[in-house]
Design an enzyme around this catalytic site. Structure first.
Site, PDB file in Angstrom:
ATOM      1  N   VAL A   1     -66.081 -49.914  11.089  1.00  0.00           N
ATOM      2  CA  VAL A   1     -66.581 -51.203  11.570  1.00  0.00           C
ATOM      3  C   VAL A   1     -67.828 -51.637  10.787  1.00  0.00           C
ATOM      4  O   VAL A   1     -68.520 -52.559  11.181  1.00  0.00           O
ATOM      5  CB  VAL A   1     -66.879 -51.130  13.094  1.00  0.00           C
ATOM      6  CG1 VAL A   1     -65.589 -50.942  13.881  1.00  0.00           C
ATOM      7  CG2 VAL A   1     -67.872 -50.010  13.429  1.00  0.00           C
TER       8      VAL A   1
ATOM      9  N   HIS B   1     -60.317 -51.897  13.567  1.00  0.00           N
ATOM     10  CA  HIS B   1     -61.023 -51.689  14.837  1.00  0.00           C
ATOM     11  C   HIS B   1     -62.201 -52.646  15.028  1.00  0.00           C
ATOM     12  O   HIS B   1     -63.103 -52.381  15.810  1.00  0.00           O
ATOM     13  CB  HIS B   1     -61.489 -50.232  14.934  1.00  0.00           C
ATOM     14  CG  HIS B   1     -60.341 -49.281  14.976  1.00  0.00           C
ATOM     15  ND1 HIS B   1     -60.422 -47.960  14.613  1.00  0.00           N
ATOM     16  CD2 HIS B   1     -59.045 -49.469  15.331  1.00  0.00           C
ATOM     17  CE1 HIS B   1     -59.241 -47.387  14.734  1.00  0.00           C
ATOM     18  NE2 HIS B   1     -58.383 -48.279  15.168  1.00  0.00           N
TER      19      HIS B   1
ATOM     20  N   CYS C   1     -68.527 -62.685  23.438  1.00  0.00           N
ATOM     21  CA  CYS C   1     -68.655 -62.814  24.886  1.00  0.00           C
ATOM     22  C   CYS C   1     -67.336 -62.397  25.523  1.00  0.00           C
ATOM     23  O   CYS C   1     -66.266 -62.872  25.125  1.00  0.00           O
ATOM     24  CB  CYS C   1     -68.995 -64.260  25.268  1.00  0.00           C
ATOM     25  SG  CYS C   1     -68.906 -64.515  27.055  1.00  0.00           S
TER      26      CYS C   1
ATOM     27  N   CYS D   1     -74.314 -64.150  27.615  1.00  0.00           N
ATOM     28  CA  CYS D   1     -73.845 -65.123  26.630  1.00  0.00           C
ATOM     29  C   CYS D   1     -74.627 -66.437  26.769  1.00  0.00           C
ATOM     30  O   CYS D   1     -74.795 -66.944  27.889  1.00  0.00           O
ATOM     31  CB  CYS D   1     -72.352 -65.371  26.853  1.00  0.00           C
ATOM     32  SG  CYS D   1     -71.694 -66.724  25.881  1.00  0.00           S
TER      33      CYS D   1
HETATM   34  P1  NAD Z   1     -63.311 -38.922  11.214  1.00  0.00           P
HETATM   35  O1  NAD Z   1     -64.756 -38.634  11.388  1.00  0.00           O
HETATM   36  O2  NAD Z   1     -62.356 -38.407  12.233  1.00  0.00           O
HETATM   37  O3  NAD Z   1     -62.833 -38.365   9.796  1.00  0.00           O
HETATM   38  C1  NAD Z   1     -63.630 -38.471   8.661  1.00  0.00           C
HETATM   39  C2  NAD Z   1     -63.067 -37.540   7.621  1.00  0.00           C
HETATM   40  O4  NAD Z   1     -63.767 -37.777   6.419  1.00  0.00           O
HETATM   41  C3  NAD Z   1     -63.218 -36.063   7.953  1.00  0.00           C
HETATM   42  O5  NAD Z   1     -61.934 -35.473   7.955  1.00  0.00           O
HETATM   43  C4  NAD Z   1     -64.060 -35.494   6.804  1.00  0.00           C
HETATM   44  O6  NAD Z   1     -63.554 -34.248   6.371  1.00  0.00           O
HETATM   45  C5  NAD Z   1     -63.884 -36.542   5.729  1.00  0.00           C
HETATM   46  N1  NAD Z   1     -65.008 -36.701   4.807  1.00  0.00           N
HETATM   47  C6  NAD Z   1     -66.340 -36.512   5.035  1.00  0.00           C
HETATM   48  N2  NAD Z   1     -67.050 -36.825   3.949  1.00  0.00           N
HETATM   49  C7  NAD Z   1     -66.159 -37.208   2.985  1.00  0.00           C
HETATM   50  C8  NAD Z   1     -66.294 -37.671   1.664  1.00  0.00           C
HETATM   51  N3  NAD Z   1     -67.489 -37.797   1.079  1.00  0.00           N
HETATM   52  N4  NAD Z   1     -65.167 -37.977   0.974  1.00  0.00           N
HETATM   53  C9  NAD Z   1     -63.951 -37.852   1.552  1.00  0.00           C
HETATM   54  N5  NAD Z   1     -63.768 -37.412   2.807  1.00  0.00           N
HETATM   55  C10 NAD Z   1     -64.866 -37.126   3.531  1.00  0.00           C
HETATM   56  O7  NAD Z   1     -63.201 -40.510  11.051  1.00  0.00           O
HETATM   57  P2  NAD Z   1     -61.911 -41.433  11.119  1.00  0.00           P
HETATM   58  O8  NAD Z   1     -60.756 -40.767  10.510  1.00  0.00           O
HETATM   59  O9  NAD Z   1     -62.368 -42.757  10.678  1.00  0.00           O
HETATM   60  O10 NAD Z   1     -61.536 -41.461  12.646  1.00  0.00           O
HETATM   61  C11 NAD Z   1     -62.360 -41.946  13.639  1.00  0.00           C
HETATM   62  C12 NAD Z   1     -61.577 -42.945  14.434  1.00  0.00           C
HETATM   63  O11 NAD Z   1     -62.130 -43.165  15.689  1.00  0.00           O
HETATM   64  C13 NAD Z   1     -61.546 -44.276  13.770  1.00  0.00           C
HETATM   65  O12 NAD Z   1     -60.280 -44.815  13.961  1.00  0.00           O
HETATM   66  C14 NAD Z   1     -62.604 -45.048  14.496  1.00  0.00           C
HETATM   67  O13 NAD Z   1     -62.448 -46.429  14.417  1.00  0.00           O
HETATM   68  C15 NAD Z   1     -62.368 -44.529  15.861  1.00  0.00           C
HETATM   69  N6  NAD Z   1     -63.528 -44.701  16.728  1.00  0.00           N
HETATM   70  C16 NAD Z   1     -63.793 -45.886  17.265  1.00  0.00           C
HETATM   71  C17 NAD Z   1     -64.879 -46.033  18.086  1.00  0.00           C
HETATM   72  C18 NAD Z   1     -65.231 -47.335  18.639  1.00  0.00           C
HETATM   73  O14 NAD Z   1     -65.974 -47.408  19.569  1.00  0.00           O
HETATM   74  N7  NAD Z   1     -64.736 -48.393  18.080  1.00  0.00           N
HETATM   75  C19 NAD Z   1     -65.686 -44.978  18.386  1.00  0.00           C
HETATM   76  C20 NAD Z   1     -65.395 -43.778  17.836  1.00  0.00           C
HETATM   77  C21 NAD Z   1     -64.324 -43.649  17.006  1.00  0.00           C
END
Ligand code: NAD
Length: 273
Positions: free
Chosen positions: A106, A122, A130, A180
């Protein structure tokens, strides 16, 4: 070093063979920009449970807690700069090699690097919506309001990739959040929380992009969340090759045609010079 050179060669070959890509990115691509990931390389979640969509909707205290933690976490996202991986993907787009970038992040760093064909799966944390009338406003304007009206000590707090932070949950009952300007409704960040649904039209655009692409390249995602993982399944079902650049384990490792464990910035930069 020799291993990296070899992996750069493999990535170059993948890019050469598949000139029209969908790139699916996650928190790992922004790690080199100073935004921490949710999971470590072994796939272990690093934080407390994130805010859940239903809790945010129905519970004022949850909203208060969210905005207090967000007040501490937002500056890290606001001030982060795109790194070599974001720039490399923007360069691939300018060469005509990108069908679409689907990002689970995001943080808007792809757009700030110059990518235009981006779907913020996301949502985006730089905007506030709002919950009643849907009016959109700038997150930074809300930040000024929150800082003026609250005296919360945010020194030393660590941000999370969604702009949340690890601030202690004490004394937040006094935290004030504006309504809002247009209708007095409650405000939400313009993101999809855990337990919330990605709008159907957005998912359909991602599906279409994968249909049009030659292959799928995943960068910096553990793929633990189904919302992103489903596109790997879709690509596999359509017989499209899947390459994954991720330093840690992912949920789609078994499906990958090319699996590269190097940091995204050096590898993508190396493959494009
Ligand atoms: P993740 O943290 O699960 O995975 C990140 C990955 O990146 C890890 O496997 C790590 O090994 C790898 N990594 C770290 N440094 C790296 C680098 N320099 N180069 C390559 N790889 C590297 O994150 P994700 O896969 O984005 O999953 C999280 C999900 O959860 C997303 O879909 C996110 O939008 C969602 N989420 C949403 C909210 C929300 O409130 N909107 C909150 C939390 C999570």
């Amino acid at each position: 070093m020799a291993k990296t050179v070899d992996e750069i060669g493999q990535l170059r070959e993948f890019l050469r063979r598949h000139p029209r890509l969908v790139v699916l990115t996650g928190a790992g691509i922004s790690a080199a920009s100073g935004i921490p990931t949710y999971r470590d390389d072994s796939g272990t979640w690093r934080y407390r449970t994130p805010i859940q969509h239903q809790d945010f909707l129905r519970d004022k205290a949850t909203r208060q807690r969210y905005w207090a933690r967000s007040m501490a976490g937002w500056p890290t996202l606001r001030d982060a700069l795109p790194n070599a991986a974001h720039h490399a993907i923007a360069r691939l787009e300018s060469r005509g090699n990108i069908e679409t970038v689907i990002t689970q992040n995001v943080d808007r760093l792809h757009q700030r690097a110059g990518s235009r064909r981006v779907i913020d799966l996301h949502g985006r944390v730089d905007r506030v919506r709002c919950m009643h009338c849907g009016a959109l406003s700038e997150r930074e304007a809300l930040q000024s309001w929150l800082e003026q009206h609250n005296s919360l000590d945010i020194a030393g707090t660590r941000a999370r990739p969604d702009g949340d932070s690890d601030i202690a949950a004490t004394d937040l009952a006094q935290f004030v959040v504006p309504d809002c300007d247009h209708c007095g409704g409650d405000l939400t960040p313009d993101v999809v929380f855990y337990g919330g649904n990605v709008p159907r039209a957005r998912v359909d655009s991602c599906r279409l992009a994968i249909e049009r692409a030659d292959a799928l390249l995943v960068v910096g995602s553990s793929l633990q969340v189904y919302s992103g993982y489903r596109f790997c399944r879709l690509a596999a079902t359509a017989g499209k090759p899947l390459a994954i650049i991720n330093t840690g384990v992912t949920r789609a490792d078994q499906q990958a045609t090319l699996r590269l464990f190097e940091p995204a910035a050096s590898l993508l930069h190396g493959a494009l010079v």
